[in-house]
Write an enzyme that holds these catalytic residues in place. Structure first.
Site, PDB file in Angstrom:
ATOM      1  N   GLU A  83       0.810  -1.223   0.000  1.00 52.59           N
ATOM      2  CA  GLU A  83       0.000   0.000   0.000  1.00 52.59           C
ATOM      3  C   GLU A  83       0.843   1.272   0.000  1.00 52.59           C
ATOM      4  OE1 GLU A  83      -3.103   0.502  -0.388  1.00 52.59           O
ATOM      5  OE2 GLU A  83      -3.988  -1.481  -0.161  1.00 52.59           O
ATOM      6  N   GLU A 114       7.038 -21.585   9.034  1.00 45.64           N
ATOM      7  CA  GLU A 114       7.218 -20.629  10.128  1.00 45.64           C
ATOM      8  C   GLU A 114       8.160 -21.149  11.205  1.00 45.64           C
ATOM      9  OE1 GLU A 114       4.026 -20.722  13.527  1.00 45.64           O
ATOM     10  OE2 GLU A 114       2.983 -20.476  11.618  1.00 45.64           O
TER      11      GLU A 114
END
Length: 298
Positions: A83, A114
């Site tokens: 963004e 992870e």
């Protein structure tokens, strides 16, 4: 600390019977819990402010904002990075989101990624991480090995390290120059950290990245002056920003934006100082892109 002992893994007494609640009751329970998020984030205001201050300096020196995380946390980092590009007209290479397991993990879980400590180091090495960069490690539980691996390596190359967790005394906080720990309490659905913890992380990221961009001169008063007008909606917004910032008519704003090659900051500088595009660009460069400095000094 065992996973079962983490605040994010506790059962929430306020939602014990949510499975038999009506839709309206479900909404009210979630809404009541969400009201706690802003207060939890507010307890970390000094650390968040420190993150803005230190990250702004590194970014001004050419550093990159690099977000690292797994699952929801990784996706939130990518969202913030993506963004920033159209909102503040920055180079995409200066805001990067890394998620454990790579791009495919953005849309589907990659098993075991992870938990891979070395993978975090490898991903940052691939980016040629350096001492000017800012690494923001996100983990609601505060213990994700991938994020720890990233932060450990970032410290080795003397990059600025910031951790964002939703538990106190987080594991990732031990490896960060600045540890932000917004404790939002147990989730409405036990362990579903995409809910309150995810919202808290998003709020904190909004503050940090917006603060860094403000300090780069990307905002004049309270309007975006480096928005990238890539579609008709954004062109319209760019014109309105110029109108608001300078007090000119819509037609003058539109005409000046075209003369400025669709660069809002240049257009505002032209109107504020009465100079042409080339001179406006020179003035902005002298003032590090800060229009407030332009107005005060010219």
């Amino acid at each position: 600390m065992n996973i079962k002992d983490l605040t994010t893994e506790q059962r929430n007494p306020k939602s014990l019977h949510i499975d038999s609640a009506t839709p309206l009751e479900i909404v009210k329970i979630i809404n009541q819990e969400d009201k706690k998020i802003a207060d939890a984030v507010g307890t970390q205001d000094k650390e968040i402010a420190k993150a803005i201050e230190y990250a702004s300096k590194r970014y001004r020196e050419g550093g990159r904002l690099i977000y690292v995380g797994a699952g929801t946390s990784g996706r939130l980092g990518i969202l913030d990075a993506v963004e920033l590009v159209p909102t503040y007209r920055i180079n995409p290479e200066r805001a990067i989101g890394l998620i454990a397991g790579g791009q495919s993990a953005m849309f589907r879980a990659v098993e075991g990624a992870e938990d891979d400590l070395q993978l975090g180091e490898k991903d940052l090495k691939d980016l040629k991480l350096n001492e000017k960069d800012i690494v923001i490690g996100l983990a609601a539980s505060g213990r994700t090995p991938y994020v720890i691996g990233c932060l450990k390596y970032a410290n080795q190359v003397k990059a600025l390290t910031i951790s964002i967790a939703c538990v106190k005394k987080s594991e990732i906080g031990k490896y960060a120059d600045i540890a932000i720990e917004a404790v939002v309490g147990p989730e409405v659905i036990t362990g579903s950290t995409r809910m309150k913890a995810g919202t808290a992380q998003k709020m904190i990221l909004n503050m940090i990245s917006t603060g860094v961009m403000i300090k780069q001169g990307k905002v004049y008063e309270n309007v975006m002056v480096d928005v990238m007008p890539t579609n008709s909606k954004l062109v319209d917004r760019a014109c309105r920003i110029i109108e608001v910032a300078t007090g000119v008519s819509e037609s003058v704003a539109s005409d000046t934006l075209e003369k400025a090659d669709m660069n809002v900051a240049v257009a505002i500088t032209m109107l504020k100082t009465g100079v042409d595009k080339e001179k406006a660009m020179d003035i902005l460069k002298e003032c590090n892109g800060n229009i407030s400095s332009v107005v005060n000094n010219y």
